[in-house]
Design a protein around this motif. Structure first.
Motif, PDB file in Angstrom:
ATOM      1  N   ARG A  61      47.120  76.508  35.210  1.00  0.00           N
ATOM      2  CA  ARG A  61      48.347  75.804  35.869  1.00  0.00           C
ATOM      3  C   ARG A  61      49.514  76.668  35.061  1.00  0.00           C
ATOM      4  NH1 ARG A  61      48.025  69.707  34.599  1.00  0.00           N
ATOM      5  NH2 ARG A  61      50.006  69.739  36.061  1.00  0.00           N
ATOM      6  N   TYR A  62      50.316  77.159  35.953  1.00  0.00           N
ATOM      7  CA  TYR A  62      51.489  77.983  35.306  1.00  0.00           C
ATOM      8  C   TYR A  62      52.761  77.292  35.769  1.00  0.00           C
ATOM      9  CZ  TYR A  62      54.807  81.773  35.156  1.00  0.00           C
ATOM     10  OH  TYR A  62      56.055  82.357  35.040  1.00  0.00           O
ATOM     11  N   PHE A  63      53.409  77.030  34.497  1.00  0.00           N
ATOM     12  CA  PHE A  63      54.769  76.300  34.460  1.00  0.00           C
ATOM     13  C   PHE A  63      55.891  77.405  33.829  1.00  0.00           C
ATOM     14  CE2 PHE A  63      51.840  73.095  34.399  1.00  0.00           C
ATOM     15  CZ  PHE A  63      52.279  72.237  35.373  1.00  0.00           C
ATOM     16  N   ARG A  64      57.184  77.269  34.221  1.00  0.00           N
ATOM     17  CA  ARG A  64      58.060  78.221  33.608  1.00  0.00           C
ATOM     18  C   ARG A  64      59.216  77.485  33.326  1.00  0.00           C
ATOM     19  NH1 ARG A  64      59.627  83.934  33.579  1.00  0.00           N
ATOM     20  NH2 ARG A  64      61.866  84.141  33.674  1.00  0.00           N
ATOM     21  N   GLN A  65      59.829  77.806  32.069  1.00  0.00           N
ATOM     22  CA  GLN A  65      60.981  77.134  31.743  1.00  0.00           C
ATOM     23  C   GLN A  65      61.856  78.137  31.245  1.00  0.00           C
ATOM     24  OE1 GLN A  65      59.946  74.736  28.150  1.00  0.00           O
ATOM     25  NE2 GLN A  65      60.169  76.623  26.972  1.00  0.00           N
ATOM     26  N   PRO A  66      63.329  77.771  31.168  1.00  0.00           N
ATOM     27  CA  PRO A  66      64.550  78.847  30.613  1.00  0.00           C
ATOM     28  C   PRO A  66      63.860  79.005  29.256  1.00  0.00           C
ATOM     29  CG  PRO A  66      65.234  76.854  31.782  1.00  0.00           C
ATOM     30  CD  PRO A  66      63.830  76.559  31.788  1.00  0.00           C
ATOM     31  N   ASN A  67      64.253  80.063  28.774  1.00  0.00           N
ATOM     32  CA  ASN A  67      64.022  80.499  27.411  1.00  0.00           C
ATOM     33  C   ASN A  67      64.376  79.510  26.055  1.00  0.00           C
ATOM     34  OD1 ASN A  67      64.615  82.445  24.879  1.00  0.00           O
ATOM     35  ND2 ASN A  67      62.536  82.627  25.383  1.00  0.00           N
ATOM     36  N   SER A  68      63.361  78.782  25.863  1.00  0.00           N
ATOM     37  CA  SER A  68      63.990  77.855  24.638  1.00  0.00           C
ATOM     38  C   SER A  68      62.872  77.761  23.502  1.00  0.00           C
ATOM     39  CB  SER A  68      64.149  76.426  25.247  1.00  0.00           C
ATOM     40  OG  SER A  68      63.233  76.254  26.179  1.00  0.00           O
ATOM     41  N   GLY A  69      62.057  78.702  23.466  1.00  0.00           N
ATOM     42  CA  GLY A  69      61.275  78.630  22.083  1.00  0.00           C
ATOM     43  C   GLY A  69      59.737  78.229  22.364  1.00  0.00           C
ATOM     44  N   PRO A  70      58.881  78.583  21.603  1.00  0.00           N
ATOM     45  CA  PRO A  70      57.378  77.962  21.731  1.00  0.00           C
ATOM     46  C   PRO A  70      57.368  76.650  21.451  1.00  0.00           C
ATOM     47  CG  PRO A  70      57.753  79.302  19.695  1.00  0.00           C
ATOM     48  CD  PRO A  70      59.004  79.564  20.649  1.00  0.00           C
ATOM     49  N   THR A  71      58.422  75.868  20.554  1.00  0.00           N
ATOM     50  CA  THR A  71      57.947  74.586  20.484  1.00  0.00           C
ATOM     51  C   THR A  71      58.374  73.732  21.643  1.00  0.00           C
ATOM     52  OG1 THR A  71      58.713  74.708  18.050  1.00  0.00           O
ATOM     53  CG2 THR A  71      58.701  72.520  18.821  1.00  0.00           C
ATOM     54  N   ARG A  72      59.419  73.972  22.171  1.00  0.00           N
ATOM     55  CA  ARG A  72      59.748  73.385  23.588  1.00  0.00           C
ATOM     56  C   ARG A  72      58.786  73.395  24.735  1.00  0.00           C
ATOM     57  NH1 ARG A  72      65.178  73.572  21.483  1.00  0.00           N
ATOM     58  NH2 ARG A  72      65.750  71.513  21.518  1.00  0.00           N
ATOM     59  N   ALA A  73      58.259  74.829  24.670  1.00  0.00           N
ATOM     60  CA  ALA A  73      57.473  75.266  25.537  1.00  0.00           C
ATOM     61  C   ALA A  73      55.750  74.444  25.183  1.00  0.00           C
ATOM     62  CB  ALA A  73      56.606  76.499  25.277  1.00  0.00           C
ATOM     63  N   ARG A  74      55.378  74.175  24.161  1.00  0.00           N
ATOM     64  CA  ARG A  74      54.520  73.476  23.758  1.00  0.00           C
ATOM     65  C   ARG A  74      54.466  71.717  24.455  1.00  0.00           C
ATOM     66  NH1 ARG A  74      54.399  76.246  18.757  1.00  0.00           N
ATOM     67  NH2 ARG A  74      52.742  77.982  19.192  1.00  0.00           N
ATOM     68  N   ASN A  75      55.665  71.336  23.767  1.00  0.00           N
ATOM     69  CA  ASN A  75      56.262  70.056  24.396  1.00  0.00           C
ATOM     70  C   ASN A  75      56.121  69.869  25.760  1.00  0.00           C
ATOM     71  OD1 ASN A  75      56.293  69.183  21.675  1.00  0.00           O
ATOM     72  ND2 ASN A  75      58.434  69.309  21.332  1.00  0.00           N
ATOM     73  N   PHE A  76      56.584  70.683  26.583  1.00  0.00           N
ATOM     74  CA  PHE A  76      56.665  70.692  27.886  1.00  0.00           C
ATOM     75  C   PHE A  76      55.087  70.563  28.585  1.00  0.00           C
ATOM     76  CE2 PHE A  76      55.981  72.480  32.165  1.00  0.00           C
ATOM     77  CZ  PHE A  76      56.839  71.644  32.817  1.00  0.00           C
ATOM     78  N   GLY A  77      54.171  71.374  27.732  1.00  0.00           N
ATOM     79  CA  GLY A  77      52.738  71.506  28.216  1.00  0.00           C
ATOM     80  C   GLY A  77      52.301  70.136  27.844  1.00  0.00           C
ATOM     81  N   LEU A  78      52.506  69.607  26.924  1.00  0.00           N
ATOM     82  CA  LEU A  78      52.158  68.242  26.324  1.00  0.00           C
ATOM     83  C   LEU A  78      52.280  67.176  27.527  1.00  0.00           C
ATOM     84  CD1 LEU A  78      53.037  67.839  22.754  1.00  0.00           C
ATOM     85  CD2 LEU A  78      50.604  67.788  23.596  1.00  0.00           C
ATOM     86  N   SER A  79      53.558  67.280  28.115  1.00  0.00           N
ATOM     87  CA  SER A  79      54.211  66.530  29.211  1.00  0.00           C
ATOM     88  C   SER A  79      53.378  66.355  30.386  1.00  0.00           C
ATOM     89  CB  SER A  79      55.442  66.541  29.201  1.00  0.00           C
ATOM     90  OG  SER A  79      55.782  67.651  29.988  1.00  0.00           O
ATOM     91  N   VAL A  80      52.748  67.752  30.648  1.00  0.00           N
ATOM     92  CA  VAL A  80      52.249  67.799  31.992  1.00  0.00           C
ATOM     93  C   VAL A  80      50.665  67.871  31.974  1.00  0.00           C
ATOM     94  CG1 VAL A  80      53.888  68.971  33.211  1.00  0.00           C
ATOM     95  CG2 VAL A  80      52.491  70.200  31.905  1.00  0.00           C
ATOM     96  N   ALA A  81      49.839  67.884  30.581  1.00  0.00           N
ATOM     97  CA  ALA A  81      48.702  67.947  30.557  1.00  0.00           C
ATOM     98  C   ALA A  81      47.733  66.734  30.740  1.00  0.00           C
ATOM     99  CB  ALA A  81      48.309  68.135  28.915  1.00  0.00           C
TER     100      ALA A  81
END
Lengths: 233, 138
Positions: A61-81
């Protein structure tokens, strides 16, 4: 209850990772325990990362976010996992084939366990990069790229704190420890971390060190407040 | 122990004053340290390149305590820091700005050692300044 990879979501943050991300994803898909749900969070890459990941359509599953760092990317992943278990991998690192299976076995043996890590083997593509890194070959320590945690552990500890640019993973483990969550560390290296020579500025190093020192100080203050400070004699 | 006069933080140590307290992390093993008030003041002076003798003068004056007591305590303290691989004897360095040393009640400069975060800091210690890969946005 038997556990298998279908119960696991693996979150992979990636920023300009066209060179290695396919290798990282294959290492997750090729797990002997089966493939988990894989969530790639593209942190605003400007290279061909999206094209590379789309070749895995149907399996990732591919998601894209505006560049805001790996920590926010992991947290986004947590929200959709959707998994009951949560795992992570960085886009230039690799899981060994039995990583997930070994960890799920540990959870199956100990239902009270909240999270499980493994030792990590450092590797480099070139001898020069290995030398520059100055890192030991294998390190037994907590790392987000080897973490497999029950979702309930994240419910208790919370997500990674994005205010930490450098020490968010360490902060998470520290909070888990302070809350008394049960962790188990497999001593074998089941994750391989790619070392890369880079040209970080002294300012970057200074900021990173300052963040860890503040983390340590805050931990120490909490220990003192609890009356559990026990320095080594 | 040697009788060096100047010391500098060892290269594999992250250290800073955080809310008035000297906090140090030995990057090779993730063991961390904190210093009491006088020790923290001494650490500031040591980092700045102040000679041991000059440190003793300053601490003696600011804390109103006999110079020979401070001399002895400082020597024991820096010997301990060397033993813990936190500082190295160095040559004389120019002192750009003399750090302030507050007038505080004197206590023997002390350092506490903590090992409870060693496995948290072992793999991802603060950037030692070379060779860490990163996914951080550049």
């Amino acid at each position: 209850m038997s556990l298998d990879a279908r119960h696991v979501s693996c979150i992979v943050p990636v920023f300009n990772g066209e060179r290695y991300v396919a290798q990282a994803l294959r290492s997750v898909l090729d797990q002997t325990a089966g493939a988990p749900e894989i969530i790639v969070v593209d942190d605003g890459s400007t290279d061909a990362t999206a094209d590379v990941v789309r070749r895995f359509d149907g399996r990732v599953r591919y998601f894209r976010q505006p560049n805001s760092g790996p920590t926010r990317a992991r947290n986004f992943g947590l929200s959709v996992a959707s998994g009951r278990f949560l795992a992570f991998l960085d886009a230039d690192d690799l899981w060994c084939p039995d990583k997930l299976g070994r960890q799920l076995e540990v959870f199956a043996r100990d239902p009270r366990l909240d999270y499980c890590g493994t030792a990590v083997e450092n590797f480099a593509d070139t001898p020069a990069e290995a030398t520059l890194s100055g890192r030991a070959a294998t390190v037994a320590g907590w790392s987000v790229i080897s973490l497999l945690a029950r979702r309930k552990a994240f419910d208790r500890v919370g997500p990674f704190r994005p205010e930490f640019a450098h020490a968010a993973d360490t902060d998470w483990f520290l909070r888990a420890t302070e809350l008394g969550l049960a962790g188990s560390l497999i001593p074998e290296a089941l994750v391989r971390r790619r070392l890369r020579a880079d040209s970080r500025s002294q300012e970057h190093v200074r900021r990173s060190q300052r963040e860890y020192l503040e983390l340590v100080k805050a931990h120490l203050d909490r220990k003192r407040a609890r009356g559990s400070e026990r320095p080594k004699p | 122990m040697d009788e060096a006069t100047y010391f500098e933080p060892a290269p594999n140590v992250a250290a800073d004053i955080v809310e008035g307290e000297a906090i140090l992390i030995r990057l090779e093993d993730g063991i961390y340290f904190s210093m009491n008030e006088v020790g923290s003041g001494v650490w500031r002076l040591l980092e700045a390149g102040v000679a041991l003798e000059a440190m003793a003068d300053l601490v003696s004056e600011r804390c109103s305590v006999a110079k020979d007591v401070v001399d002895r305590d400082l020597r024991v303290f820096v010997d301990r820091l060397v033993e813990l691989r936190l500082v190295l004897p160095s040559g004389a360095r120019p002192v750009d700005t003399l750090p302030t040393f507050a007038s505080v009640p004197y206590a023997t400069p002390g350092i506490d050692i903590y090992e409870d975060m060693a496995d948290l800091l072992a793999l991802d210690p603060p950037a030692p300044g070379r060779g860490l890969k990163s996914l951080d946005p550049e």
